[in-house]
Design an enzyme around this catalytic site. Sequence first.
Site, short mmCIF file in Angstrom:
data_model
loop_
_atom_site.label_atom_id
_atom_site.label_comp_id
_atom_site.label_asym_id
_atom_site.label_seq_id
_atom_site.Cartn_x
_atom_site.Cartn_y
_atom_site.Cartn_z
N LYS A 99 0.88 -1.16 0.00
CA LYS A 99 0.00 0.00 0.00
C LYS A 99 0.91 1.21 0.00
CE LYS A 99 -2.95 2.92 2.69
NZ LYS A 99 -3.73 3.20 3.89
N GLY A 160 -7.98 9.28 9.10
CA GLY A 160 -8.34 9.38 10.50
C GLY A 160 -9.31 10.50 10.83
N ALA A 186 -9.50 5.63 3.50
CA ALA A 186 -9.36 6.73 4.48
C ALA A 186 -10.59 7.61 4.53
CB ALA A 186 -8.15 7.61 4.20
N GLY A 187 -10.86 8.09 5.73
CA GLY A 187 -11.93 9.05 5.96
C GLY A 187 -13.20 8.46 6.54
N ASN A 208 -9.43 2.09 9.10
CA ASN A 208 -8.75 1.69 10.32
C ASN A 208 -9.37 2.40 11.52
OD1 ASN A 208 -6.97 1.12 12.44
ND2 ASN A 208 -5.15 1.50 11.29
#
Lengths: 255, 66
Positions: A99, A160, A186-187, A208
């Site tokens: 990644k 995040g 993400a987000g 995550n």
Amino acid sequence: MSNNDVLKIGEITLHSKLIVGTGKYETFELMERALAESGTEMVTVALRRVDFDAKDHLMNHIDPKKYIILPNTAGCYNAEEAIRVARLGREMGIGDLVKLEVLGDPDTLLPDPVGSLQATQVLVKEGFTVMAYTSDDPVVAKRLAQEGATVVMPAGAPIGSGQGILNPNNIRIILEQATTPIIVDAGVGTASDVSRALELGADAVLLNTGIAGAKDPVRMARAMKHAAIAGREAYLAGRIPRKLYATASSPLLDF
Amino acid sequence: MRVILNGKERDIPNGLTVDGLLNHLDVRPQRVAVEINRVIVKRDRFAETYVQPGDTIEILQFVGGG
């Protein structure tokens, strides 16, 4: 979900539409339970210096037979450093996946498009399966695919930040023009963000903090799993068009 | 002898291979990637690559990340 609705990344076949990170959990045990509950088949990891005093290690809690390990280049701020970390990650012997993150700014963690393109060029030549993190800029997404990225991974919102998909129009354009699988990376703040991304037609979602940072990560992992199923099914089912005026659901005649 | 190990100066026994160093540090070789002076040491060379005085050694592992 039907078993033949799969995502192929190089040699890998995934059934789950979630790729889940392993960072920021309070304990490794909590992470293990959240990963299991999410139904994910691929997890991201970072590469860092060994802490010689640490008593426990991440890899005591992740079975590489159960999860495909996706090493990231998080924390790299130029192509050279990202290439170095990708090469070191490959030395761990878990395959050619990476990644790729080349960051451009520590406050926003937004990607550096120039560095991302440069690193993609080099890593593709070296045989890596590059999953390239990028912003939601459709032109950069296209360029990354042209340079040989196997998967292009636009951010819904900054890493995040939990803001969801800030520019669904850009994600739609990226999806319409895509020549590779597209993973929204993400987000994600909550379950509906996952559904939204998949309803737009994204091939998967990588998240995550949305799970690890929830008050009850295991429960949120379960919510994300259901949201992924719902979003994907809705996409495949084909939603009705949005209309300005009402259309009655019950017959209007024959009273 | 003195080396720089993961960013810190450290004394280690003379004449260690990479395998020997990992054993000395109680680190499982399967779990790490090793770089000496910014050059990757392939896993199959751990047993025959000797650490030299003044080397800058990086020993890396997977940690949690997104």
